[in-house]
Design a protein around this motif. Structure first.
Motif, mmCIF file in Angstrom:
data_model
loop_
_atom_site.group_PDB
_atom_site.id
_atom_site.type_symbol
_atom_site.label_atom_id
_atom_site.label_comp_id
_atom_site.label_asym_id
_atom_site.label_seq_id
_atom_site.Cartn_x
_atom_site.Cartn_y
_atom_site.Cartn_z
ATOM 1 N N GLU A 68 13.559 26.272 -24.320
ATOM 2 C CA GLU A 68 14.724 26.623 -23.528
ATOM 3 C C GLU A 68 14.668 26.278 -22.168
ATOM 4 O OE1 GLU A 68 18.530 27.914 -23.170
ATOM 5 O OE2 GLU A 68 17.622 28.058 -25.097
ATOM 6 N N TYR A 69 13.684 26.358 -21.347
ATOM 7 C CA TYR A 69 13.557 26.128 -20.019
ATOM 8 C C TYR A 69 13.112 24.559 -19.915
ATOM 9 C CZ TYR A 69 8.507 26.804 -21.141
ATOM 10 O OH TYR A 69 7.534 26.862 -21.739
ATOM 11 N N GLN A 70 13.226 23.872 -20.713
ATOM 12 C CA GLN A 70 13.047 22.325 -20.637
ATOM 13 C C GLN A 70 14.134 21.310 -20.886
ATOM 14 O OE1 GLN A 70 9.778 21.983 -23.511
ATOM 15 N NE2 GLN A 70 8.005 22.044 -21.792
ATOM 16 N N ARG A 71 14.075 20.365 -20.295
ATOM 17 C CA ARG A 71 14.992 19.238 -20.572
ATOM 18 C C ARG A 71 14.167 17.975 -20.640
ATOM 19 N NH1 ARG A 71 17.156 23.232 -20.883
ATOM 20 N NH2 ARG A 71 19.242 24.059 -20.199
ATOM 21 N N GLY A 72 14.915 16.968 -21.385
ATOM 22 C CA GLY A 72 14.428 15.746 -21.653
ATOM 23 C C GLY A 72 15.297 14.544 -20.943
ATOM 24 N N VAL A 73 14.558 13.689 -20.089
ATOM 25 C CA VAL A 73 15.307 12.741 -19.603
ATOM 26 C C VAL A 73 14.896 11.588 -20.300
ATOM 27 C CG1 VAL A 73 15.860 11.255 -17.384
ATOM 28 C CG2 VAL A 73 15.139 13.584 -17.373
ATOM 29 N N VAL A 74 15.871 10.803 -21.021
ATOM 30 C CA VAL A 74 15.645 9.595 -21.905
ATOM 31 C C VAL A 74 16.069 8.431 -21.494
ATOM 32 C CG1 VAL A 74 16.517 8.863 -24.134
ATOM 33 C CG2 VAL A 74 16.154 11.474 -23.811
ATOM 34 N N PHE A 75 15.037 7.785 -21.711
ATOM 35 C CA PHE A 75 15.173 6.109 -21.293
ATOM 36 C C PHE A 75 15.436 5.249 -22.552
ATOM 37 C CE2 PHE A 75 13.545 8.408 -17.664
ATOM 38 C CZ PHE A 75 14.102 7.866 -16.633
#
Length: 252
Positions: free
Chosen positions: A26-33
């Motif tokens: 819940e407290y994480q986000r993923g920056v996608v390349f």
């Protein structure tokens, strides 16, 4: 023979599946390349990526508590002190935190150290010791404005310790003692002034009413009698002296 052929294929499929499926809390986000280009921020939950084509960097959105190392600061009045602080910040824009700065944790820490020295160097030692809330707010506003481009929100800055050398500690102790003595003398003088003012008012009232003076005289005699002294000195009223003098003149 078939089992020998299928085992490597199954292993490769499992590896591809592990590379494609990511789970974010819940407290994480993923920056996608995708092929090196930013294509979005995903999460939380189940994330599916294209293996070898897409990459994801995890970003923690929780508040980070960072202990700023002790800094040598020279105050405005040329006093050398060592100051340390604690910094509370969090990532509010994962995209900028990953793209605009190489290491946002290190960058924020270094900026906090330089800002701490810069802000405190503009104030006297007394202000450092007595106005910490104001200094905390000043440092927080400066850091928040500069880290906004990195997607960082500085929530709070707290100065923990202002360490002085022994010479300055003794000097401050002497100054505090002198200040206490000054206040004691001022309070004593104000008390004397108020007492004198009250005595003047009492004398003015007694002077207007002679009978009040007689009552005061009798009250004083009562107090002296209750003290059980071996020797009692009675004040002699001037009016009684005039009365005796007039009686002596008439007898002649």
């Amino acid at each position: 023979m078939l089992i020998t052929i299928f085992i490597p294929i199954i292993v490769i499929l499992l590896m591809l599946l592990a590379a494609a499926i990511k789970i974010l809390r819940e407290y994480q986000r993923g920056v996608v390349f995708t092929l090196g280009r930013f294509t979005g921020v995903k999460g939380p939950g189940l994330i599916i990526l294209i293996p070898f084509v897409q990459q994801m960097l995890r970003v923690d959105l929780r508040t980070v508590v960072h202990d700023v190392p002790s800094q040598d600061v020279i105050s405005k009045d040329n006093v050398s002190v060592r100051v340390n602080a604690v910094l509370y910040f969090r990532v509010i824009n994962p995209e900028r935190a990953m793209i605009q700065v190489e290491d946002f944790l290190m960058a924020t820490s270094q900026l906090a150290q330089t800002t701490l020295r810069s802000v405190l160097g503009k104030h006297d030692l007394d202000e450092m010791l007595a106005e910490r809330d104001k200094l905390n707010n000043d440092i927080q506003e400066i850091l928040d404005a500069q880290t906004d481009a990195w997607g960082i929100k500085v929530a709070n800055v707290e100065i923990k310790h202002v360490d002085l050398n022994e010479t300055m500690v003794r000097a401050i102790a002497r100054q505090a003692e002198a200040e206490r003595e000054r206040r004691a003398k001022v309070i004593n003088a104000e008390g004397e002034q108020q007492a004198a003012q009250k005595l003047l008012e009492a004398a003015h009232i007694l002077g207007q009413r002679p009978e009040a003076m007689q009552l005061r005289y009798l009250s004083t005699l009562n107090v002296i009698a209750n003290e059980k002294n071996s020797t009692i000195v009675f004040p002699f009223p001037m009016e009684l002296g005039e009365l005796f003098k007039a009686a002596a003149t008439k007898s002649r």
